[in-house]
Design a protein around this motif. Structure first.
Motif, PDB file in Angstrom:
ATOM      1  N   ARG A  95      24.216  31.089  51.535  1.00  0.00           N
ATOM      2  CA  ARG A  95      24.553  29.795  52.145  1.00  0.00           C
ATOM      3  C   ARG A  95      26.044  29.736  52.454  1.00  0.00           C
ATOM      4  O   ARG A  95      26.449  29.231  53.509  1.00  0.00           O
ATOM      5  CB  ARG A  95      24.139  28.654  51.210  1.00  0.00           C
ATOM      6  CG  ARG A  95      22.643  28.503  51.051  1.00  0.00           C
ATOM      7  CD  ARG A  95      22.279  27.154  50.432  1.00  0.00           C
ATOM      8  NE  ARG A  95      22.732  27.011  49.054  1.00  0.00           N
ATOM      9  CZ  ARG A  95      22.027  27.347  47.988  1.00  0.00           C
ATOM     10  NH1 ARG A  95      20.823  27.896  48.137  1.00  0.00           N
ATOM     11  NH2 ARG A  95      22.494  27.163  46.766  1.00  0.00           N
ATOM     12  N   ARG A  96      26.862  30.259  51.552  1.00  0.00           N
ATOM     13  CA  ARG A  96      28.324  30.280  51.800  1.00  0.00           C
ATOM     14  C   ARG A  96      28.658  31.160  52.999  1.00  0.00           C
ATOM     15  O   ARG A  96      29.515  30.806  53.824  1.00  0.00           O
ATOM     16  CB  ARG A  96      29.032  30.792  50.544  1.00  0.00           C
ATOM     17  CG  ARG A  96      30.555  30.766  50.636  1.00  0.00           C
ATOM     18  CD  ARG A  96      31.070  29.332  50.751  1.00  0.00           C
ATOM     19  NE  ARG A  96      32.477  29.247  50.440  1.00  0.00           N
ATOM     20  CZ  ARG A  96      33.475  29.517  51.289  1.00  0.00           C
ATOM     21  NH1 ARG A  96      33.197  29.892  52.523  1.00  0.00           N
ATOM     22  NH2 ARG A  96      34.736  29.401  50.923  1.00  0.00           N
ATOM     23  N   LYS A  97      27.974  32.270  53.119  1.00  0.00           N
ATOM     24  CA  LYS A  97      28.191  33.182  54.236  1.00  0.00           C
ATOM     25  C   LYS A  97      27.808  32.525  55.568  1.00  0.00           C
ATOM     26  O   LYS A  97      28.501  32.667  56.582  1.00  0.00           O
ATOM     27  CB  LYS A  97      27.364  34.459  54.012  1.00  0.00           C
ATOM     28  CG  LYS A  97      27.671  35.604  54.947  1.00  0.00           C
ATOM     29  CD  LYS A  97      26.880  36.836  54.505  1.00  0.00           C
ATOM     30  CE  LYS A  97      27.159  38.030  55.410  1.00  0.00           C
ATOM     31  NZ  LYS A  97      26.392  39.234  54.961  1.00  0.00           N
ATOM     32  N   LEU A 143      27.754  29.286  56.155  1.00  0.00           N
ATOM     33  CA  LEU A 143      28.744  28.248  56.431  1.00  0.00           C
ATOM     34  C   LEU A 143      30.006  28.826  57.051  1.00  0.00           C
ATOM     35  O   LEU A 143      30.550  28.279  58.022  1.00  0.00           O
ATOM     36  CB  LEU A 143      29.085  27.496  55.137  1.00  0.00           C
ATOM     37  CG  LEU A 143      27.987  26.585  54.581  1.00  0.00           C
ATOM     38  CD1 LEU A 143      28.336  26.167  53.156  1.00  0.00           C
ATOM     39  CD2 LEU A 143      27.801  25.360  55.461  1.00  0.00           C
ATOM     40  N   ASP A 144      30.489  29.940  56.512  1.00  0.00           N
ATOM     41  CA  ASP A 144      31.672  30.594  57.073  1.00  0.00           C
ATOM     42  C   ASP A 144      31.443  30.968  58.535  1.00  0.00           C
ATOM     43  O   ASP A 144      32.314  30.755  59.394  1.00  0.00           O
ATOM     44  CB  ASP A 144      32.016  31.854  56.271  1.00  0.00           C
ATOM     45  CG  ASP A 144      32.702  31.544  54.949  1.00  0.00           C
ATOM     46  OD1 ASP A 144      33.316  30.465  54.849  1.00  0.00           O
ATOM     47  OD2 ASP A 144      32.612  32.370  54.026  1.00  0.00           O
ATOM     48  N   ALA A 145      30.258  31.537  58.815  1.00  0.00           N
ATOM     49  CA  ALA A 145      29.960  31.977  60.182  1.00  0.00           C
ATOM     50  C   ALA A 145      29.892  30.800  61.139  1.00  0.00           C
ATOM     51  O   ALA A 145      30.388  30.871  62.276  1.00  0.00           O
ATOM     52  CB  ALA A 145      28.640  32.752  60.189  1.00  0.00           C
ATOM     53  N   ARG A 146      29.292  29.705  60.707  1.00  0.00           N
ATOM     54  CA  ARG A 146      29.156  28.554  61.594  1.00  0.00           C
ATOM     55  C   ARG A 146      30.488  27.843  61.807  1.00  0.00           C
ATOM     56  O   ARG A 146      30.766  27.347  62.906  1.00  0.00           O
ATOM     57  CB  ARG A 146      28.116  27.584  61.026  1.00  0.00           C
ATOM     58  CG  ARG A 146      26.737  28.189  60.888  1.00  0.00           C
ATOM     59  CD  ARG A 146      26.265  28.817  62.192  1.00  0.00           C
ATOM     60  NE  ARG A 146      25.824  27.807  63.132  1.00  0.00           N
ATOM     61  CZ  ARG A 146      26.015  27.874  64.436  1.00  0.00           C
ATOM     62  NH1 ARG A 146      26.659  28.894  64.952  1.00  0.00           N
ATOM     63  NH2 ARG A 146      25.585  26.938  65.232  1.00  0.00           N
ATOM     64  N   VAL A 147      31.334  27.773  60.785  1.00  0.00           N
ATOM     65  CA  VAL A 147      32.672  27.201  60.966  1.00  0.00           C
ATOM     66  C   VAL A 147      33.465  28.046  61.956  1.00  0.00           C
ATOM     67  O   VAL A 147      34.133  27.519  62.861  1.00  0.00           O
ATOM     68  CB  VAL A 147      33.412  27.098  59.616  1.00  0.00           C
ATOM     69  CG1 VAL A 147      34.888  26.775  59.837  1.00  0.00           C
ATOM     70  CG2 VAL A 147      32.766  26.035  58.735  1.00  0.00           C
ATOM     71  N   ALA A 148      33.394  29.371  61.812  1.00  0.00           N
ATOM     72  CA  ALA A 148      34.108  30.267  62.739  1.00  0.00           C
ATOM     73  C   ALA A 148      33.599  30.099  64.164  1.00  0.00           C
ATOM     74  O   ALA A 148      34.373  30.110  65.126  1.00  0.00           O
ATOM     75  CB  ALA A 148      33.949  31.717  62.275  1.00  0.00           C
ATOM     76  N   HIS A 149      32.299  29.933  64.316  1.00  0.00           N
ATOM     77  CA  HIS A 149      31.712  29.746  65.651  1.00  0.00           C
ATOM     78  C   HIS A 149      32.263  28.484  66.306  1.00  0.00           C
ATOM     79  O   HIS A 149      32.691  28.508  67.473  1.00  0.00           O
ATOM     80  CB  HIS A 149      30.194  29.672  65.541  1.00  0.00           C
ATOM     81  CG  HIS A 149      29.512  29.229  66.795  1.00  0.00           C
ATOM     82  ND1 HIS A 149      29.413  30.031  67.911  1.00  0.00           N
ATOM     83  CD2 HIS A 149      28.910  28.049  67.121  1.00  0.00           C
ATOM     84  CE1 HIS A 149      28.779  29.382  68.866  1.00  0.00           C
ATOM     85  NE2 HIS A 149      28.464  28.177  68.411  1.00  0.00           N
ATOM     86  N   HIS A 150      32.273  27.380  65.576  1.00  0.00           N
ATOM     87  CA  HIS A 150      32.755  26.123  66.155  1.00  0.00           C
ATOM     88  C   HIS A 150      34.270  26.151  66.353  1.00  0.00           C
ATOM     89  O   HIS A 150      34.786  25.494  67.278  1.00  0.00           O
ATOM     90  CB  HIS A 150      32.359  24.952  65.258  1.00  0.00           C
ATOM     91  CG  HIS A 150      30.904  24.618  65.328  1.00  0.00           C
ATOM     92  ND1 HIS A 150      30.311  24.083  66.447  1.00  0.00           N
ATOM     93  CD2 HIS A 150      29.897  24.754  64.422  1.00  0.00           C
ATOM     94  CE1 HIS A 150      29.024  23.894  66.233  1.00  0.00           C
ATOM     95  NE2 HIS A 150      28.748  24.295  65.006  1.00  0.00           N
TER      96      HIS A 150
END
Length: 463
Positions: free
Chosen positions: A289-291, A293-300
């Protein structure tokens, strides 16, 4: 003359750009919001050359699907508004002529300055997929299928609860297969159903449909469970699997349940899927889940310069929201709104907790799922989850299944019908019977009561 036809006549010659704007509204209702959002919405009109319209697709798989399913309808609808349209070409960025691309880029920048374009959807490739223990088997098999090395398993079924990444993996496999020169057809179960029914009942000839679905090297059907209960469509799917694999093709399917859990699946197709390679994706654990979240924050952040979330806020979300990747994406979108409202200040732990208050409460409540109960009960009785879900009255399986149903009722917030679906399509009355039966037995059998308490403790301890 009907009002719609008169409106088209009156707006004839509105120009390609305006025609495309009008047509898009019609395509939403024709293809559905999910298909439209994934493949048609990212489509961009970049040039008009002597009646030939050049469109840029958002991805390679989008280009393939648009050419297979949309381009003819798009052309016909465009001509209704702009008669000068002769042909539609859908290209990728690098396929557009350099001079045309330069002009298109200038127009895009001009439009962006006036009205910033929203961020493009996440590219569904292996590079953007967050892998972990709960999805590693499916991730590995999907990579093998994309690379064309999985010929020893001509049929593959991946299943999981909604939002765990099945569609992402199918798209990623399709991307890879197309890049390697393989012919790929990607459909949803609903599209397979509607196309077949249309060919069968409207055209009275299903030969063109059969030719379409049996021609590719790799046939991918997402949401395969949509065809369950449709006898003729299931027979066609069975014949398609046999014919395509007979000549060396591959089929990748995704569904919300494994073969035993698909309600309405006929015996022949169920037997075929039981003989296929099967991968199950579980809901993500805290590190995954943390991974995600990191990917989606980077995407946005790529589309919203300066967007950031404090690491401790992401840690808190990963720890407290026991949900799927899709719901984590929704949480990050909520944080993005919070970031914009605050004027571009990093989202702190406190701000994230306030913004996600309802989601965090829901995530905590949903920590124990029916799937988790099934997993722990199956392990306790030394069997697989697939065995636990078998439709049999054998006591060695029926009793553990009733125990799992009882604990699912006691330990989760799932409704009786939902629990029934999770156990392979049982009616809610069957779940009620199992719940009441095990509850009554535990009142008179201290050993069973102790056993139930031990299993319940194991469920709560499960990470």
């Amino acid at each position: 003359m009907e009002q719609g036809e008169e409106a088209r006549r009156d707006t004839a010659g509105v120009g390609a750009a305006r025609a495309f704007e009008l047509v898009q509204k019609e395509l939403v209702s024709e293809y559905g919001a999910d298909f439209y959002g994934s493949y048609i919405s990212p489509l961009r009109l970049v040039a008009e050359l002597n009646g030939v319209l050049l469109f840029r697709a958002g991805s390679r798989i989008a280009k393939e699907r648009l050419n297979q399913q949309v381009v003819d309808r798009l052309g016909a609808r465009m001509r209704a508004y702009e008669p000068r349209v002769q042909k539609i070409q859908i290209l990728l960025e690098h396929e557009i002529p350099a001079d045309v691309r330069a002009l298109a880029d200038a127009r895009i920048e001009e439009a962006r300055q006036a009205d910033p374009e929203p961020a493009r959807p996440l590219e569904l490739t292996f590079e953007t997929f967050a892998d972990g223990p709960s999805n590693f088997h499916a991730y590995t098999v999907a990579q093998m299928i994309g690379a064309g090395v999985g010929v020893t398993f001509p049929v593959w079924l991946v299943h999981s609860p909604p939002g765990c990444g099945k569609t992402h993996l199918l798209n990623a496999a399709a991307h890879e297969a197309i890049a390697r020169g393989r012919k790929v057809l990607f459909m949803t179960g609903q599209e397979f159903l509607e196309c077949f029914q249309s060919a069968l009942h409207k055209k009275r000839d299903s030969s063109s449909f059969k030719e379409m679905v049996r021609a590719p090297d790799l046939l991918i059907i997402d949401d395969f469970h949509r065809i369950c209960g449709k006898r003729a469509t299931q027979e066609e799917a069975f014949d398609t699997i046999n014919e395509l694999t007979r000549r060396g093709g591959q089929i990748a399917l995704a569904a919300n349940h494994g073969p035993d859990g698909l309600e309405g699946l006929d015996d022949a197709l169920k037997a075929k899927l039981k003989g296929a390679a099967v991968s199950e994706i579980a809901e993500p654990d805290a590190p995954l889940r943390r991974k995600i979240l990191d990917a989606r924050v980077a995407h946005h952040a790529r589309a919203n310069s300066g967007f950031s979330v404090a690491p401790e806020a992401l840690d808190m979300i990963a720890d407290r929201m026991h949900v799927t990747g899709r719901e984590l994406d929704g949480a990050v979108c909520q944080l993005l709104i919070e970031w914009k409202i605050s004027g571009g200040i990093t989202v702190t732990l406190e701000a994230a907790a306030n913004a996600l208050q309802s989601k965090l409460a829901e995530g905590a409540e949903r920590r124990i799922t029916v799937q988790l109960v099934q997993k722990v009960v199956a392990r306790h009785y030394n069997m697989s989850v697939q065995q636990l879900l078998e439709r049999t009255r054998r006591h060695s399986i029926a009793r553990p299944r009733q125990v799992a149903m009882y604990l699912a009722c006691k330990m989760t917030h799932a409704s009786l019908p939902d629990i029934g679906q999770r156990f392979g399509g049982f009616d809610h009355t069957t779940i009620m019977y199992a719940r009441d039966r095990i509850a009554a037995l535990s009142e008179t059998d201290p050993n069973l009561k102790a056993e139930l308490e031990g299993i319940a403790r194991a469920v709560r301890r499960e990470p």
